[in-house]
Design an enzyme around this catalytic site. Structure first.
Site, short mmCIF file in Angstrom:
data_model
loop_
_atom_site.label_atom_id
_atom_site.label_comp_id
_atom_site.label_asym_id
_atom_site.label_seq_id
_atom_site.Cartn_x
_atom_site.Cartn_y
_atom_site.Cartn_z
N GLU A 254 -5.99 -10.92 -0.98
CA GLU A 254 -6.80 -10.72 0.23
C GLU A 254 -8.29 -10.71 -0.08
O GLU A 254 -9.07 -9.93 0.48
CB GLU A 254 -6.41 -9.39 0.90
CG GLU A 254 -4.93 -9.29 1.22
CD GLU A 254 -4.54 -8.01 1.95
OE1 GLU A 254 -5.44 -7.31 2.48
OE2 GLU A 254 -3.35 -7.70 1.99
N GLU B 227 0.80 -1.24 0.00
CA GLU B 227 0.00 0.00 0.00
C GLU B 227 0.83 1.29 0.00
O GLU B 227 0.59 2.18 0.80
CB GLU B 227 -0.96 0.00 1.20
CG GLU B 227 -1.87 -1.22 1.24
CD GLU B 227 -2.81 -1.24 2.44
OE1 GLU B 227 -2.67 -0.38 3.33
OE2 GLU B 227 -3.69 -2.12 2.49
C1 XIL Z 1 -6.01 -6.39 8.63
C2 XIL Z 1 -6.34 -7.56 9.53
O1 XIL Z 1 -7.27 -8.39 8.90
C3 XIL Z 1 -6.89 -7.07 10.85
O2 XIL Z 1 -7.06 -8.14 11.76
C4 XIL Z 1 -5.94 -6.03 11.45
O3 XIL Z 1 -6.52 -5.50 12.62
C5 XIL Z 1 -5.65 -4.93 10.46
O4 XIL Z 1 -5.14 -5.49 9.27
N1 XIL Z 1 -4.94 -4.75 3.90
C6 XIL Z 1 -3.88 -5.53 4.34
C7 XIL Z 1 -4.07 -6.41 5.51
O5 XIL Z 1 -2.84 -5.59 3.66
O6 XIL Z 1 -2.87 -6.59 6.23
C8 XIL Z 1 -5.16 -5.90 6.43
O7 XIL Z 1 -5.36 -6.86 7.47
C9 XIL Z 1 -6.42 -5.64 5.64
C10 XIL Z 1 -6.18 -4.60 4.58
#
Ligand code: XIL
Length: 361
Positions: A267, A151
């Site tokens: 994701e 990101e």
């Molecule tokens: C999220 C997790 O799912 C949560 O449990 C945590 O509190 C915050 O991070 N993009 C990403 C992930 O790259 O690492 C994130 O994961 C969700 C958004």
């Protein structure tokens, strides 16, 4: 964490989950087309739930710890690293013949307090380089791919190249990306190195701009011989995805392929907050249809080599929010993942599996 009551943990897999084991599993279908099927797992929940372990071990070819490899989790202070949870997940994946993905080394969302508090006095270049060397070194040869940087692009931060103004950017300028990838390649030459981002899936102008900026950044990296192997599409999408997607995403992954890079869906989950009806059957059908449309597009490009969902079962999803509740409908837990809270495969499971069957090679 306060949240929904999903009842006690299942004591065994439901027959519907037994029926999709082995050759009927997600990984078995994906493997026919040389794709990895995977999921993010919360490591401690996995350790505490033997039935969940059985489900996960059977369905997937690759896992990623949802939080346990992030800097906040793994590096409690400048010279302390705690690999306990991620080591346990590595052992689990090895035991079951699965691969492990690394997420993530450099991310604005996981900067420890001790870095923030001392950001003006610490040598942040050194902190970042040491971090990559130590964490990747610890897992050398054992991680399929690392999200080296997560990101890094955010046009609204006002940088001319669209770079997000993170602690790392503010300390080192845009060069921190090249440095992170070069350090990563040296630390573990066998790991695939990936740049991962969200907000690239839809045909909206702000997302089109993000796609252009990511491609421009990666083209520059390639021209300067900065090592990079793949781009991750996070794919936190929403029901109704098909109403505003198609061309932009297709062109984006074509462009990635033309640069000789792989694409990972890293994701994937389908937020159903925009669905106003409560009927579970209809909601599940809408979620499944969204998975199907999205994956059909992604898997029609041979560059797509892995599909990971962000979670496994509706029992545990970050979309239920930090206080454990869904954002728009507090009385309605999200049904965003392939398995329900009792580990029964939902229509989303079958949509994902069908999409693997139609993969182009
Ligand atoms: C999220 C997790 O799912 C949560 O449990 C945590 O509190 C915050 O991070 N993009 C990403 C992930 O790259 O690492 C994130 O994961 C969700 C958004």
């Amino acid at each position: 964490m306060p949240g929904y009551d999903f009842g006690p943990l299942p004591t065994k897999l439901p027959p519907e989950a037994e029926a999709v084991k082995g050759k009927n599993s997600l990984q078995a279908h994906a493997a026919k087309f040389k794709v990895l099927a995977g999921a993010a797992v919360p490591v401690r929940a996995l350790q505490a739930d033997p039935v969940f372990q059985e489900l996960v071990a059977d369905q997937y070819g690759i896992l990623v710890p949802e939080n346990e490899l992030k800097m906040v989790a793994i590096r409690p202070s400048l010279d302390k690293f705690d690999f306990t949870a991620s080591d346990a997940l590595l052992a689990f994946t090895k035991q079951h013949g699965m691969k492990l993905r690394g997420h993530t080394l450099v991310w604005h969302g996981s900067v420890p307090q001790w870095v923030r508090q001392q950001s003006s006095t610490l040598d942040l270049r050194k902190v970042m380089v040491e971090h990559i060397q130590t964490v990747m070194g610890h897992y050398k040869g054992q991680i399929q791919a690392w999200d080296v940087v997560n990101e890094a692009i955010l046009p609204s931060d006002g940088d001319p190249n669209g770079m997000r103004k993170t602690v790392w950017f503010n300390a080192m300028g845009p060069e921190y990306i090249d440095l992170a990838f070069r350090t990563a390649r040296e630390a573990d030459p066998n790991a695939k190195l990936s740049y991962n981002d969200y907000g690239v899936e839809y045909d909206k102008e702000d997302q089109a701009e993000k796609r252009r900026l990511i491609l421009a950044m990666v083209r520059k990296m390639k021209a300067a011989n900065v090592p990079i192997d793949a781009i991750g599409v996070q794919a936190h999408i929403r029901v109704g995805f098909n109403q505003s997607m198609g061309t932009g995403l297709k062109e984006y992954i074509d462009a990635i392929r033309q640069m000789g890079l792989d694409v990972y869906v890293t994701e994937l989950d389908v937020n159903e907050d925009d669905v106003t009806y409560d009927d579970v059957g209809k909601r599940d059908a809408a979620v499944a249809e969204t998975y199907r449309q999205f994956l059909t597009l992604m898997l029609s490009n041979p560059a797509t080599k892995a599909v990971l969902t962000w979670g496994v079962s509706d029992r545990r999803t970050w979309l239920n929010g930090f206080n454990g509740h869904s954002q728009k409908f507090p009385n309605r837990p999200q049904r965003c993942l392939p398995f329900d809270a009792a580990y029964k495969p939902k229509p989303a499971f079958f949509a994902i599996r069908d999409s693997f069957d139609h993969k182009k090679i």
